[in-house]
Design a protein around this motif. Sequence first.
Motif, PDB file in Angstrom:
ATOM      1  N   PHE A   1      -9.184 -11.484   5.654  1.00 11.22           N
ATOM      2  CA  PHE A   1      -8.244 -12.435   5.696  1.00 11.22           C
ATOM      3  C   PHE A   1      -8.973 -13.921   6.103  1.00 11.22           C
TER       4      PHE A   1
ATOM      5  N   ALA B   1      -0.788 -13.589   4.222  1.00  8.49           N
ATOM      6  CA  ALA B   1      -0.838 -14.048   5.700  1.00  8.49           C
ATOM      7  C   ALA B   1       0.211 -12.643   6.282  1.00  8.49           C
TER       8      ALA B   1
ATOM      9  N   CYS C   1      -1.816  -9.998   6.942  1.00  8.32           N
ATOM     10  CA  CYS C   1      -2.738 -10.120   8.220  1.00  8.32           C
ATOM     11  C   CYS C   1      -2.037  -9.948   9.444  1.00  8.32           C
TER      12      CYS C   1
ATOM     13  N   GLU D   1      -5.412 -14.826  15.515  1.00 10.11           N
ATOM     14  CA  GLU D   1      -5.273 -14.785  14.003  1.00 10.11           C
ATOM     15  C   GLU D   1      -4.138 -14.240  13.564  1.00 10.11           C
ATOM     16  N   ARG D   2      -3.568 -13.348  14.270  1.00 10.84           N
ATOM     17  CA  ARG D   2      -2.112 -12.931  13.876  1.00 10.84           C
ATOM     18  C   ARG D   2      -1.072 -13.938  13.914  1.00 10.84           C
TER      19      ARG D   2
ATOM     20  N   ALA E   1      -1.393 -16.538  11.262  1.00  9.74           N
ATOM     21  CA  ALA E   1      -0.826 -15.738   9.917  1.00  9.74           C
ATOM     22  C   ALA E   1       0.646 -16.158  10.029  1.00  9.74           C
TER      23      ALA E   1
END
Length: 227
Positions: A57, A184, A187, A196-197, A200
């Motif tokens: 991602f 997104a 992810c 990172e989540r 997203a």
Amino acid sequence: MTRSWWRAVGAVVFALAVVAGAVTVTRAASGTDASGSDASAAVASSAPDGSSADAGFARDMAAHHQQAVEMSFVVRDRTKDADVRRLAYDIANTQANQRGMLLGWLDLWGLPKIASPDAPQMAWLGGPSGHSGHAGGAGRADGLMPGMATRAELKALSEADGKAAEIRYLQLMTAHHKGGVTMAEGCAKLCTVGAERELARGMVDAQGAELELMAGMLKERGAMSGR
């Protein structure tokens, strides 16, 4: 349009706040936090694998964002419409910041920023050759990621002026955002790194609000959302 505009602005502000928080997390993880503690070893030991959703991602969305930034700079010089120029500025600013964060994570994890040419396209989404249940699949027959504009479409944008440039940009960015939301969402479900989540999820909210805004702007110009 005012209500949609402020909703989009609010979503973008939220997304930037997520980025700011992720910067703090990254700095702390890389040993540059205020306490001066060195957490590099811990980060290295828990870094995601190069074939993980996190790495995939980060690589793919960084490239996806780069095109959005480029298109936004193009339309800025092709129209004098304040609303379109403002939108283009917001998209360019937000996605350039997010792109820097994604590339920074890859550096932190010690992973390449470009996937191996032998790797299946967008395999991080899961399933055979990267296909999953997400709308848009894992790429297109022309080798581009979901929503990406072709060279011919980019050329047409760069040659348009005024209202024609505005419509082309809004149509291309609508498709671009839809593809970005698909990635997104993937992810948000598959990535294992918490920051990172969250980034997203922020992208899904911000780009979703901008999609509503662009639909209204296209309607005002008597155009459809399709490319």
